[in-house]
Write an enzyme that holds these catalytic residues in place. Structure first.
Site, mmCIF file in Angstrom:
data_model
loop_
_atom_site.group_PDB
_atom_site.id
_atom_site.type_symbol
_atom_site.label_atom_id
_atom_site.label_comp_id
_atom_site.label_asym_id
_atom_site.label_seq_id
_atom_site.Cartn_x
_atom_site.Cartn_y
_atom_site.Cartn_z
ATOM 1 N N LYS A 58 0.885 -1.180 0.000
ATOM 2 C CA LYS A 58 0.000 0.000 0.000
ATOM 3 C C LYS A 58 0.916 1.222 0.000
ATOM 4 O O LYS A 58 1.479 1.600 1.020
ATOM 5 C CB LYS A 58 -0.878 -0.038 1.251
ATOM 6 C CG LYS A 58 -2.196 0.706 1.155
ATOM 7 C CD LYS A 58 -2.089 2.181 0.908
ATOM 8 C CE LYS A 58 -1.773 2.994 2.141
ATOM 9 N NZ LYS A 58 -1.553 4.434 1.840
ATOM 10 N N GLU B 293 10.106 1.699 10.606
ATOM 11 C CA GLU B 293 11.144 2.705 10.338
ATOM 12 C C GLU B 293 10.453 4.060 10.428
ATOM 13 O O GLU B 293 9.635 4.393 9.568
ATOM 14 C CB GLU B 293 11.730 2.521 8.930
ATOM 15 C CG GLU B 293 12.432 1.198 8.710
ATOM 16 C CD GLU B 293 13.758 1.097 9.433
ATOM 17 O OE1 GLU B 293 14.270 2.134 9.901
ATOM 18 O OE2 GLU B 293 14.274 -0.026 9.540
ATOM 19 N N SER C 200 5.557 7.965 9.715
ATOM 20 C CA SER C 200 5.698 8.787 10.910
ATOM 21 C C SER C 200 5.641 7.945 12.185
ATOM 22 O O SER C 200 5.054 6.854 12.208
ATOM 23 C CB SER C 200 4.589 9.845 10.944
ATOM 24 O OG SER C 200 3.343 9.203 11.024
ATOM 25 N N GLU D 240 10.396 16.674 14.923
ATOM 26 C CA GLU D 240 10.660 16.479 13.498
ATOM 27 C C GLU D 240 9.790 17.442 12.689
ATOM 28 O O GLU D 240 8.564 17.379 12.748
ATOM 29 C CB GLU D 240 10.359 15.032 13.086
ATOM 30 C CG GLU D 240 10.744 14.770 11.642
ATOM 31 C CD GLU D 240 10.411 13.353 11.179
ATOM 32 O OE1 GLU D 240 9.285 12.888 11.425
ATOM 33 O OE2 GLU D 240 11.282 12.713 10.557
HETATM 34 P P1 NAD Z 1 2.641 8.672 7.407
HETATM 35 O O1 NAD Z 1 2.814 7.923 8.676
HETATM 36 O O2 NAD Z 1 1.652 9.764 7.373
HETATM 37 O O3 NAD Z 1 2.213 7.680 6.228
HETATM 38 C C1 NAD Z 1 3.016 6.580 5.857
HETATM 39 C C2 NAD Z 1 2.121 5.524 5.247
HETATM 40 O O4 NAD Z 1 1.232 5.028 6.238
HETATM 41 C C3 NAD Z 1 1.240 6.004 4.092
HETATM 42 O O5 NAD Z 1 1.185 5.001 3.109
HETATM 43 C C4 NAD Z 1 -0.111 6.177 4.763
HETATM 44 O O6 NAD Z 1 -1.196 6.063 3.880
HETATM 45 C C5 NAD Z 1 -0.102 5.035 5.743
HETATM 46 N N1 NAD Z 1 -0.993 5.171 6.892
HETATM 47 C C6 NAD Z 1 -1.404 6.313 7.493
HETATM 48 N N2 NAD Z 1 -2.227 6.024 8.526
HETATM 49 C C7 NAD Z 1 -2.323 4.682 8.587
HETATM 50 C C8 NAD Z 1 -3.013 3.774 9.454
HETATM 51 N N3 NAD Z 1 -3.763 4.207 10.455
HETATM 52 N N4 NAD Z 1 -2.876 2.459 9.221
HETATM 53 C C9 NAD Z 1 -2.097 2.005 8.221
HETATM 54 N N5 NAD Z 1 -1.441 2.805 7.365
HETATM 55 C C10 NAD Z 1 -1.538 4.136 7.552
HETATM 56 O O7 NAD Z 1 4.103 9.187 6.993
HETATM 57 P P2 NAD Z 1 4.515 10.076 5.730
HETATM 58 O O8 NAD Z 1 4.058 11.476 5.961
HETATM 59 O O9 NAD Z 1 4.097 9.409 4.473
HETATM 60 O O10 NAD Z 1 6.099 9.994 5.815
HETATM 61 C C11 NAD Z 1 6.873 10.887 6.555
HETATM 62 C C12 NAD Z 1 7.406 10.214 7.796
HETATM 63 O O11 NAD Z 1 8.106 9.034 7.436
HETATM 64 C C13 NAD Z 1 8.413 11.062 8.540
HETATM 65 O O12 NAD Z 1 8.164 10.982 9.910
HETATM 66 C C14 NAD Z 1 9.755 10.409 8.209
HETATM 67 O O13 NAD Z 1 10.767 10.620 9.152
HETATM 68 C C15 NAD Z 1 9.354 8.978 8.100
HETATM 69 N N6 NAD Z 1 10.331 8.219 7.318
HETATM 70 C C16 NAD Z 1 11.142 7.343 7.984
HETATM 71 C C17 NAD Z 1 12.107 6.628 7.298
HETATM 72 C C18 NAD Z 1 13.002 5.646 8.016
HETATM 73 O O14 NAD Z 1 13.553 4.771 7.362
HETATM 74 N N7 NAD Z 1 13.181 5.751 9.325
HETATM 75 C C19 NAD Z 1 12.240 6.813 5.918
HETATM 76 C C20 NAD Z 1 11.389 7.706 5.278
HETATM 77 C C21 NAD Z 1 10.431 8.402 5.994
#
Ligand code: NAD
Length: 531
Positions: A207, A282, A261, A418
């Site tokens: 997804k 991650e 996140s 962050e």
């Molecule tokens: P996000 O958590 O908003 O979304 C990530 C994914 O999760 C998306 O596909 C989203 O649709 C899905 N999602 C959201 N709510 C969900 C739920 N309740 N159940 C299941 N899936 C759900 O994050 P984002 O804004 O897409 O990405 C930014 C974040 O990702 C930042 O915090 C960044 O630091 C982190 N990040 C971490 C790494 C790492 O390797 N540590 C790498 C890249 C990004």
């Protein structure tokens, strides 16, 4: 038909955000027709059960609709999981070197299409072409490196306690994997999960982030062309709550691999805990560069600019804090501010752009909110940037100036939370010990760096920084695929992607004992007598 109309008129997250940002994204009339994409389930390209679509728009110009993608729900997830389940046994039984051959073909397809995938990625998420080229290249490198595991996937042998007995450990696939990915590395991160999952013999449902489904579509399409059997890879697009959550709660999904996140990660960990599913996370970062008084200041500035403003600061490893020794503080900040102020902000598709837009209107809102906090609440000095760019070539996109705060105290919010945008906080320090304490003084533990010419200081910092990644005389970004990637504390839950370490996420160990003595031999743990 009625449903299709409803779908067409439906505002999406991104386009709704575009509206909130100052326009409905149309220029003198309707949006140009854009391509409609499908989910990939059981080897077929299919619409979502509900028949609805969301728009994927270009953050550099929200009038540009990249494509329409299915709004998936639990029904689509159930179908995808059923397809992955049906394909599981055949894929598990295929010898790993044969699985790897398919993946090597995939790598070559990605090489062939690298330029068009990079252009697609810049269009859907904004980062400059050189960076999206790097993102696709990472997927290529990951594919070739990890496919090589098809001829390794080492287990080990070890002596048994008894004579005429053989003991060994072998890896076995975990089963059905749900992969949920963010938008900032829209092909690299899916590949980090997908390729090891496949070479290890698992089937998957992926997804992708709702802001960047096209890059994952390109990856999945390449899997199809490479000959990955039907049902082994399935993709459902859509929103987190509607499409991601049902995947995390599905009984048949043995493992969830999530990057995103920290807040979402916590929800996902809870859903997995409820049914004892494996969960690899991650999450966020608040990474730091330490600049010592003996550092090559120009090199450190170069690293800080790249680390803070590459991908518009939207990297989990972004250099969002820079802790600088007071002896070089003035020189460093002057140079950093000058470099940041001169970065060319614009459409990432233009060759002369240094920094593209941020991902969407919600990100603009969040980042500007933090800039206000930095100025008004924290009382830090806004040395450059701080504003949204809204005129001329920037009028229809999500552009924010590269922003540097100086005279930041370690406990200020802009130094703790962050921000995930082009904002960095420069913190003065007196010595290495204090610098390391400041650097470790956040809830995250992903990446850290030190600039120094003193090998002793470099090793002290390396030893004392509690992060998953550490650099000497290089920025906080730039991981390579054959080393483990991940972080400590709130950045994750102890797993590592990439390297050979990723195999420990996508396989489970099986201990095997072969007794060829022809008699009952009891292990020491069972040395009891029934006589
Ligand atoms: P996000 O958590 O908003 O979304 C990530 C994914 O999760 C998306 O596909 C989203 O649709 C899905 N999602 C959201 N709510 C969900 C739920 N309740 N159940 C299941 N899936 C759900 O994050 P984002 O804004 O897409 O990405 C930014 C974040 O990702 C930042 O915090 C960044 O630091 C982190 N990040 C971490 C790494 C790492 O390797 N540590 C790498 C890249 C990004």
């Amino acid at each position: 038909m009625a449903q299709a109309k409803k779908a067409l008129s439906r505002t999406t997250k991104k386009s709704a955000r575009a509206g909130a940002a100052g326009g409905n994204g149309t220029k003198g009339g309707a949006r140009a027709a854009s391509k409609t994409y499908s989910n990939y389930i059981g080897g077929e390209w299919v619409a979502a059960a509900g028949g609805e679509y969301f728009e994927n728009v270009n953050p550099a110009d929200t009038r540009d609709v990249v494509g329409r993608f299915p709004v998936s729900t639990a029904e689509d997830v159930n179908r995808a999981v059923a397809a992955a389940k049906a394909a599981a046994e055949g894929w598990r039984r295929m010898p790993a070197p044969r699985r790897a051959e398919i993946l090597f073909r995939l790598g070559n397809i990605l090489i062939r299409d690298k330029d068009s995938h990079s252009a697609d990625m810049t269009r859907e998420m904004g980062k400059v072409l050189k960076e999206t080229g790097g993102d696709v290249q990472e997927a290529i490198d990951c594919t070739f490196y990890t496919a090589g595991e098809g001829r390794r996937l080492h287990g080990y042998t070890t002596p048994a306690e008894m004579p005429d007995k053989f003991a060994m450990c072998v890896r076995q696939p975990v089963g059905l994997c749900g992969l949920i990915t963010p938008w900032n590395f829209p092909m690299a991160i899916p590949s980090w999960k997908l390729i090891p999952a496949l070479v290890c013999g698992n089937t998957v449902v992926i997804k992708p982030a709702e802001d960047t489904p096209l890059s994952t579509y390109n990856l999945v399409k390449a899997c199809e062309e490479a000959g990955v059997p039907k049902g082994v890879v399935n993709m459902v697009t859509g929103y987190g709550a509607a499409a991601g959550k049902p995947l995390t709660e599905h009984r048949d999904v043995r493992l969830i691999s999530f990057t995103g996140s920290t807040e979402t990660g916590r929800l996902i960990a809870g859903a997995c805990a409820d049914r004892n599913a494996i969960c690899s996370l991650e999450l966020g970062g608040k990474n730091v560069i330490i600049v010592m008084d003996d550092a090559d200041v120009d090199l450190a500035v170069e690293g800080a600019v790249w680390g803070a403003f590459g991908t518009s600061g939207q990297r989990c490893t972004a250099s969002s804090r820079i802790v600088v020794h007071k002896k070089v503080y003035k020189k460093f900040t002057q140079k950093l501010v000058e470099r940041a102020a001169n970065l060319r902000v614009g459409d990432g598709a233009n060759a002369n752009t240094d920094m593209g837009p941020v991902i969407n209107a919600a990100a603009v809102h969040k980042i500007l909110g933090y800039i206000e906090v930095g100025e008004k609440q924290d009382g830090a000095k806004l040395a450059t940037g701080g504003k949204r760019l809204t005129t001329g070539a920037h009028a229809n996109g999500y552009f924010i100036e590269p922003t540097v705060f100086t005279d930041v105290a370690p406990d200020m919010r802009i130094a703790q939370e962050e921000i995930f945008g082009p904002v960095t906080a420069v913190i003065p320090t007196n010595n290495l010990e204090e610098a390391v304490e400041i650097a470790n003084g956040v809830r995250y533990g992903l990446s850290a760096a030190i600039y120094t010419q003193d090998v002793n200081r470099a090793f002290h910092a390396m030893n004392d920084m509690y992060t998953g990644i550490f650099y000497v005389n290089s920025s906080t970004i730039g991981a390579e695929v054959h080393l483990p990637f991940g972080g400590t504390k709130a950045t994750g839950n102890g797993h590592r992607e990439a390297g050979t370490q990723v195999l420990d996420i996508f396989t489970e160990w099986k201990s095997v004992y072969v007794d060829y003595s022809g008699k009952l031999q009891r292990a020491q743990i069972d040395e009891v007598s029934f006589e």
